[in-house]
Design a protein around this motif. Structure first.
Motif, PDB file in Angstrom:
ATOM      1  N   ALA A  19       0.829  -1.205   0.000  1.00  0.00           N
ATOM      2  CA  ALA A  19       0.000   0.000   0.000  1.00  0.00           C
ATOM      3  C   ALA A  19       0.865   1.257   0.000  1.00  0.00           C
ATOM      4  O   ALA A  19       0.587   2.211  -0.731  1.00  0.00           O
ATOM      5  N   ALA A  20       1.930   1.257   0.797  1.00  0.00           N
ATOM      6  CA  ALA A  20       2.822   2.420   0.843  1.00  0.00           C
ATOM      7  C   ALA A  20       3.522   2.619  -0.500  1.00  0.00           C
ATOM      8  O   ALA A  20       3.625   3.746  -0.991  1.00  0.00           O
ATOM      9  N   LEU A  21       3.999   1.535  -1.075  1.00  0.00           N
ATOM     10  CA  LEU A  21       4.636   1.638  -2.389  1.00  0.00           C
ATOM     11  C   LEU A  21       3.633   2.105  -3.437  1.00  0.00           C
ATOM     12  O   LEU A  21       3.952   2.953  -4.276  1.00  0.00           O
ATOM     13  N   GLY A  22       2.419   1.578  -3.383  1.00  0.00           N
ATOM     14  CA  GLY A  22       1.379   1.986  -4.325  1.00  0.00           C
ATOM     15  C   GLY A  22       1.072   3.466  -4.210  1.00  0.00           C
ATOM     16  O   GLY A  22       0.864   4.142  -5.215  1.00  0.00           O
ATOM     17  N   GLY A  23       1.071   3.981  -2.975  1.00  0.00           N
ATOM     18  CA  GLY A  23       0.851   5.409  -2.756  1.00  0.00           C
ATOM     19  C   GLY A  23       1.939   6.268  -3.368  1.00  0.00           C
ATOM     20  O   GLY A  23       1.714   7.430  -3.696  1.00  0.00           O
ATOM     21  N   ALA A  24       3.123   5.669  -3.527  1.00  0.00           N
ATOM     22  CA  ALA A  24       4.240   6.383  -4.150  1.00  0.00           C
ATOM     23  C   ALA A  24       4.337   6.082  -5.641  1.00  0.00           C
ATOM     24  O   ALA A  24       5.287   6.473  -6.300  1.00  0.00           O
ATOM     25  N   LEU A  49       8.849 -14.635   6.166  1.00  0.00           N
ATOM     26  CA  LEU A  49       9.560 -13.595   5.423  1.00  0.00           C
ATOM     27  C   LEU A  49       8.661 -12.953   4.382  1.00  0.00           C
ATOM     28  O   LEU A  49       7.884 -13.640   3.721  1.00  0.00           O
ATOM     29  N   VAL A  50       8.775 -11.651   4.232  1.00  0.00           N
ATOM     30  CA  VAL A  50       8.114 -10.951   3.143  1.00  0.00           C
ATOM     31  C   VAL A  50       9.085 -10.974   1.970  1.00  0.00           C
ATOM     32  O   VAL A  50      10.165 -10.391   2.034  1.00  0.00           O
ATOM     33  N   HIS A  51       8.705 -11.676   0.921  1.00  0.00           N
ATOM     34  CA  HIS A  51       9.553 -11.800  -0.264  1.00  0.00           C
ATOM     35  C   HIS A  51       9.154 -10.710  -1.244  1.00  0.00           C
ATOM     36  O   HIS A  51       7.996 -10.632  -1.661  1.00  0.00           O
ATOM     37  N   LEU A  52      10.090  -9.868  -1.608  1.00  0.00           N
ATOM     38  CA  LEU A  52       9.788  -8.738  -2.480  1.00  0.00           C
ATOM     39  C   LEU A  52       9.916  -9.073  -3.953  1.00  0.00           C
ATOM     40  O   LEU A  52       9.549  -8.277  -4.803  1.00  0.00           O
ATOM     41  N   GLY A  53      10.439 -10.235  -4.272  1.00  0.00           N
ATOM     42  CA  GLY A  53      10.543 -10.626  -5.667  1.00  0.00           C
ATOM     43  C   GLY A  53      11.594  -9.820  -6.405  1.00  0.00           C
ATOM     44  O   GLY A  53      12.559  -9.347  -5.823  1.00  0.00           O
ATOM     45  N   VAL A  54      11.391  -9.669  -7.682  1.00  0.00           N
ATOM     46  CA  VAL A  54      12.332  -8.927  -8.520  1.00  0.00           C
ATOM     47  C   VAL A  54      11.605  -7.733  -9.133  1.00  0.00           C
ATOM     48  O   VAL A  54      10.383  -7.702  -9.198  1.00  0.00           O
ATOM     49  N   CYS A  55      12.379  -6.764  -9.567  1.00  0.00           N
ATOM     50  CA  CYS A  55      11.771  -5.614 -10.233  1.00  0.00           C
ATOM     51  C   CYS A  55      12.720  -5.120 -11.311  1.00  0.00           C
ATOM     52  O   CYS A  55      13.917  -5.398 -11.298  1.00  0.00           O
ATOM     53  N   SER A  56      12.178  -4.338 -12.212  1.00  0.00           N
ATOM     54  CA  SER A  56      12.978  -3.775 -13.303  1.00  0.00           C
ATOM     55  C   SER A  56      13.877  -2.664 -12.759  1.00  0.00           C
ATOM     56  O   SER A  56      13.652  -2.124 -11.669  1.00  0.00           O
ATOM     57  N   ALA A  57      14.880  -2.309 -13.534  1.00  0.00           N
ATOM     58  CA  ALA A  57      15.776  -1.223 -13.144  1.00  0.00           C
ATOM     59  C   ALA A  57      15.024   0.092 -12.934  1.00  0.00           C
ATOM     60  O   ALA A  57      15.270   0.786 -11.939  1.00  0.00           O
ATOM     61  N   PRO A  58      14.069   0.468 -13.807  1.00  0.00           N
ATOM     62  CA  PRO A  58      13.340   1.713 -13.557  1.00  0.00           C
ATOM     63  C   PRO A  58      12.557   1.691 -12.238  1.00  0.00           C
ATOM     64  O   PRO A  58      12.508   2.693 -11.531  1.00  0.00           O
ATOM     65  N   VAL A  59      11.969   0.566 -11.907  1.00  0.00           N
ATOM     66  CA  VAL A  59      11.227   0.469 -10.643  1.00  0.00           C
ATOM     67  C   VAL A  59      12.199   0.556  -9.467  1.00  0.00           C
ATOM     68  O   VAL A  59      11.919   1.215  -8.463  1.00  0.00           O
ATOM     69  N   ALA A  60      13.355  -0.079  -9.568  1.00  0.00           N
ATOM     70  CA  ALA A  60      14.355   0.000  -8.503  1.00  0.00           C
ATOM     71  C   ALA A  60      14.814   1.438  -8.297  1.00  0.00           C
ATOM     72  O   ALA A  60      14.992   1.892  -7.161  1.00  0.00           O
ATOM     73  N   LEU A  61      14.987   2.175  -9.385  1.00  0.00           N
ATOM     74  CA  LEU A  61      15.383   3.584  -9.269  1.00  0.00           C
ATOM     75  C   LEU A  61      14.278   4.428  -8.633  1.00  0.00           C
ATOM     76  O   LEU A  61      14.566   5.308  -7.818  1.00  0.00           O
ATOM     77  N   LEU A  62      13.034   4.167  -8.986  1.00  0.00           N
ATOM     78  CA  LEU A  62      11.912   4.863  -8.342  1.00  0.00           C
ATOM     79  C   LEU A  62      11.875   4.570  -6.852  1.00  0.00           C
ATOM     80  O   LEU A  62      11.670   5.459  -6.026  1.00  0.00           O
ATOM     81  N   LEU A  63      12.065   3.325  -6.500  1.00  0.00           N
ATOM     82  CA  LEU A  63      12.064   2.924  -5.095  1.00  0.00           C
ATOM     83  C   LEU A  63      13.205   3.610  -4.338  1.00  0.00           C
ATOM     84  O   LEU A  63      13.001   4.134  -3.243  1.00  0.00           O
ATOM     85  N   ALA A  64      14.382   3.641  -4.922  1.00  0.00           N
ATOM     86  CA  ALA A  64      15.514   4.324  -4.288  1.00  0.00           C
ATOM     87  C   ALA A  64      15.219   5.810  -4.088  1.00  0.00           C
ATOM     88  O   ALA A  64      15.548   6.382  -3.048  1.00  0.00           O
ATOM     89  N   ASP A  65      14.579   6.427  -5.073  1.00  0.00           N
ATOM     90  CA  ASP A  65      14.245   7.851  -4.982  1.00  0.00           C
ATOM     91  C   ASP A  65      13.258   8.106  -3.854  1.00  0.00           C
ATOM     92  O   ASP A  65      13.419   9.054  -3.083  1.00  0.00           O
ATOM     93  N   VAL A  66      12.250   7.263  -3.733  1.00  0.00           N
ATOM     94  CA  VAL A  66      11.254   7.416  -2.672  1.00  0.00           C
ATOM     95  C   VAL A  66      11.915   7.245  -1.298  1.00  0.00           C
ATOM     96  O   VAL A  66      11.642   8.005  -0.370  1.00  0.00           O
ATOM     97  N   ILE A  67      12.808   6.288  -1.174  1.00  0.00           N
ATOM     98  CA  ILE A  67      13.498   6.076   0.099  1.00  0.00           C
ATOM     99  C   ILE A  67      14.374   7.280   0.435  1.00  0.00           C
ATOM    100  O   ILE A  67      14.380   7.760   1.566  1.00  0.00           O
ATOM    101  N   ARG A  68      15.097   7.764  -0.553  1.00  0.00           N
ATOM    102  CA  ARG A  68      15.948   8.941  -0.324  1.00  0.00           C
ATOM    103  C   ARG A  68      15.114  10.147   0.138  1.00  0.00           C
ATOM    104  O   ARG A  68      15.464  10.825   1.082  1.00  0.00           O
ATOM    105  N   LYS A  69      14.012  10.395  -0.547  1.00  0.00           N
ATOM    106  CA  LYS A  69      13.157  11.520  -0.189  1.00  0.00           C
ATOM    107  C   LYS A  69      12.570  11.349   1.203  1.00  0.00           C
ATOM    108  O   LYS A  69      12.482  12.293   1.963  1.00  0.00           O
ATOM    109  N   GLY A  70      12.170  10.126   1.519  1.00  0.00           N
ATOM    110  CA  GLY A  70      11.602   9.855   2.840  1.00  0.00           C
ATOM    111  C   GLY A  70      12.611  10.010   3.965  1.00  0.00           C
ATOM    112  O   GLY A  70      12.284  10.517   5.032  1.00  0.00           O
ATOM    113  N   SER A  71      13.846   9.607   3.721  1.00  0.00           N
ATOM    114  CA  SER A  71      14.856   9.715   4.765  1.00  0.00           C
ATOM    115  C   SER A  71      15.334  11.149   4.950  1.00  0.00           C
ATOM    116  O   SER A  71      15.895  11.496   5.975  1.00  0.00           O
TER     117      SER A  71
END
Length: 73
Positions: A19-24, A49-71
């Motif tokens: 849900a949090a990722l979807g909101g972002a 364990l929560v298994h996050l699976g795999v994601c594409s490079a663009p999704v990984a970059l989006l996720l990194a950006d959201v984490i950076r902004k949040g921190s």
């Protein structure tokens, strides 16, 4: 196998993270819950364990950006 409360805890964590990722604007293609294998003595790990699976490079970059902004907040 971990107790049903530990599996439920992992399911709730997975859903909250999704849900949090979807909101972002981020969707990971394969999020699920897994239980670790028993150790060499046959003892269960006692957690799930929560298994996050795999994601594409663009999704990984989006996720990194959201984490950076949040921190930075």
């Amino acid at each position: 196998m971990p107790s049903s409360s530990k599996i439920q805890e992992a399911l709730e964590a997975r859903d909250a993270l999704a849900a949090a990722l979807g909101g972002a604007g981020i969707q990971l293609p394969a999020m699920d819950v897994r239980t670790p294998w028993a150790d060499d003595r046959g003892r269960d790990a006692g957690y799930a364990l929560v298994h996050l699976g795999v994601c594409s490079a663009p999704v990984a970059l989006l996720l990194a950006d959201v984490i950076r902004k949040g921190s930075a907040s």
